[in-house]
Design an enzyme around this catalytic site. Structure first.
Site, PDB file in Angstrom:
ATOM      1  N   HIS A 100      -9.942   6.215   6.978  1.00 11.10           N
ATOM      2  CA  HIS A 100     -10.255   7.634   7.091  1.00 11.10           C
ATOM      3  C   HIS A 100      -9.798   8.454   5.898  1.00 11.10           C
ATOM      4  CE1 HIS A 100     -11.334  10.558  10.610  1.00 11.10           C
ATOM      5  NE2 HIS A 100     -12.016  10.810   9.513  1.00 11.10           N
ATOM      6  N   ASP A 123     -11.590  11.803  16.796  1.00 14.18           N
ATOM      7  CA  ASP A 123     -10.529  10.886  16.372  1.00 14.18           C
ATOM      8  C   ASP A 123      -9.406  10.871  17.400  1.00 14.18           C
ATOM      9  OD1 ASP A 123      -8.609   9.448  14.863  1.00 14.18           O
ATOM     10  OD2 ASP A 123      -9.204  10.423  12.993  1.00 14.18           O
ATOM     11  N   HIS A 125      -6.461  10.535  16.405  1.00 17.32           N
ATOM     12  CA  HIS A 125      -5.358  11.104  15.637  1.00 17.32           C
ATOM     13  C   HIS A 125      -5.791  12.430  15.003  1.00 17.32           C
ATOM     14  CE1 HIS A 125      -5.103   6.664  15.614  1.00 17.32           C
ATOM     15  NE2 HIS A 125      -3.813   6.878  15.846  1.00 17.32           N
ATOM     16  N   ASP A 127      -4.692  13.441  11.966  1.00 20.90           N
ATOM     17  CA  ASP A 127      -4.762  13.244  10.507  1.00 20.90           C
ATOM     18  C   ASP A 127      -4.334  14.495   9.748  1.00 20.90           C
ATOM     19  OD1 ASP A 127      -5.604  10.695  11.019  1.00 20.90           O
ATOM     20  OD2 ASP A 127      -7.725  11.077  10.638  1.00 20.90           O
ATOM     21  N   HIS A 140      -4.367   7.676   5.138  1.00 21.66           N
ATOM     22  CA  HIS A 140      -5.434   7.866   6.126  1.00 21.66           C
ATOM     23  C   HIS A 140      -4.975   8.747   7.286  1.00 21.66           C
ATOM     24  CE1 HIS A 140      -4.735   4.369   9.264  1.00 21.66           C
ATOM     25  NE2 HIS A 140      -3.611   4.971   8.968  1.00 21.66           N
ATOM     26  N   ASP A 228     -14.016   8.718  13.626  1.00 21.34           N
ATOM     27  CA  ASP A 228     -13.166   7.537  13.534  1.00 21.34           C
ATOM     28  C   ASP A 228     -13.420   6.711  14.791  1.00 21.34           C
ATOM     29  OD1 ASP A 228     -10.965   5.728  13.679  1.00 21.34           O
ATOM     30  OD2 ASP A 228      -9.752   7.081  12.448  1.00 21.34           O
ATOM     31  N   ASP A 230     -11.660   4.775  16.292  1.00 24.37           N
ATOM     32  CA  ASP A 230     -10.534   4.684  17.224  1.00 24.37           C
ATOM     33  C   ASP A 230     -10.492   5.865  18.197  1.00 24.37           C
ATOM     34  OD1 ASP A 230      -9.111   6.851  16.068  1.00 24.37           O
ATOM     35  OD2 ASP A 230      -7.871   5.548  14.828  1.00 24.37           O
ATOM     36  N   GLU A 273     -13.185   3.449   9.746  1.00 23.39           N
ATOM     37  CA  GLU A 273     -12.171   2.583  10.357  1.00 23.39           C
ATOM     38  C   GLU A 273     -12.731   1.379  11.111  1.00 23.39           C
ATOM     39  OE1 GLU A 273      -9.036   2.692   9.727  1.00 23.39           O
ATOM     40  OE2 GLU A 273      -8.608   4.724   9.006  1.00 23.39           O
TER      41      GLU A 273
END
Length: 301
Positions: A100, A123, A125, A127, A140, A228, A230, A273
């Site tokens: 990312h 996402d 996360h 980030d 990332h 992303d 994830d 990712e």
């Protein structure tokens, strides 16, 4: 979505984190027939190939708060220039990661064109780490902060200007692993976040309806989707470097993409990712391609 020509840009970079293999993400996504899928939907698809940069072993520097900084600067500059070229050719930029951290380059290119860009950050996360808050030094985990003008000057000034985006134009969807420094920054900047709690409580339909209405109210001149893999529960996307249980379902994600397509607001996108080494029979790349299909108008019936 707003254009019938799509330009695919591969970014085979794994410099933003420690786990090897995500540099093969663009190849895995192409292997999952993304070009054929989009062509079938009636788009003119141009594969721009992969961003060219000096490849080598990851330069993991222990006790460094910015791992592989110089390599990521190089990748980001090349990607920013390529994104601008694609927009100049009146084509939709579809960027395939890579980790990312590549979003630093994507948004640096887009920000030269859009003056009030909206961003949907799909996402697990946030980030939003900086060198002062990062627990790992992995860049990332920093691209959204960097694009907001926070962090190392060499990163924030990619493409010669900062910031690339405004905090009031950012919406994070799917967050469930947020560091303490990121939480404080979210509150300080007033960034809109739909965590898994909100998704569970409101439902994905309401979340996307609210997100679309919010961005339209902000009078954005474009909307970038940074997805992303994830964000989804690892049950559906096992081939990611930082899986977090309790994520968005496969069907909820399709619904989100379908609603964004119906709203006709997305002007650029990146899918990141995908790590084939950690995957199961290219399951994560297949999921990415299926979601792209929905984003670009594929219907069940």
């Amino acid at each position: 979505m707003l254009k019938k020509k799509i330009s695919i840009i591969g970014v085979p970079s794994d410099y933003g984190q420690r786990r090897r293999g995500v540099d093969m993400g663009p190849s895995a996504i192409r292997y999952a027939d993304i070009i054929e899928r989009l062509t079938t939907l009636g788009y003119e698809v141009v594969d721009e190939g992969d961003i060219q940069f000096k490849r080598g072993n990851q330069v993991i520097e222990q006790n460094n708060k910015l791992l592989n900084l110089n390599e990521i600067i190089e990748v980001s500059n090349h990607l920013a220039n390529k994104v601008q070229d694609v927009i100049d050719s009146d084509s939709f930029p579809l960027v395939l990661g890579g980790d990312h951290s590549i979003a630093i380059g994507t948004l640096a290119g887009l920000g030269k064109y859009y003056k009030n860009l909206g961003v949907i950050w799909y996402d697990a996360h946030a980030d939003l780490n900086t060198p002062d808050t990062t627990p790992s030094g992995n860049i990332h985990g920093m691209p959204l902060a960097v694009s907001l003008g926070l962090g190392n000057d060499k990163l924030t000034m990619i493409n010669g200007y900062t910031p690339k985006i405004k905090p009031e134009n950012v919406i994070i969807i799917g967050a469930r692993s947020v560091d303490e420094g990121e939480r404080e920054l979210i509150k300080k900047l007033g960034i809109k976040v739909y965590s898994m709690h909100e998704i569970d409580r409101l439902g994905m339909t309401k979340v996307i309806e609210d997100a679309i209405a919010y961005l339209r109210n902000q009078q954005v001149d474009g909307v970038h989707l940074s997805l992303d893999l994830d964000a989804l529960d690892p049950l559906y996307t096992p081939g990611v470097g930082t899986p977090v249980p309790g994520g968005i379902t496969y069907r909820e994600s399709h619904l989100a993409m379908e609603m964004l397509e119906e709203a006709q607001i997305i002007t650029s996108a990146e899918f990141v990712e995908v790590n084939p080494i950690l995957d199961e029979r290219n399951k994560t790349a297949d999921a990415a391609v299926a979601l792209m299909g929905s984003l670009f108008g594929e219907k069940l019936v």
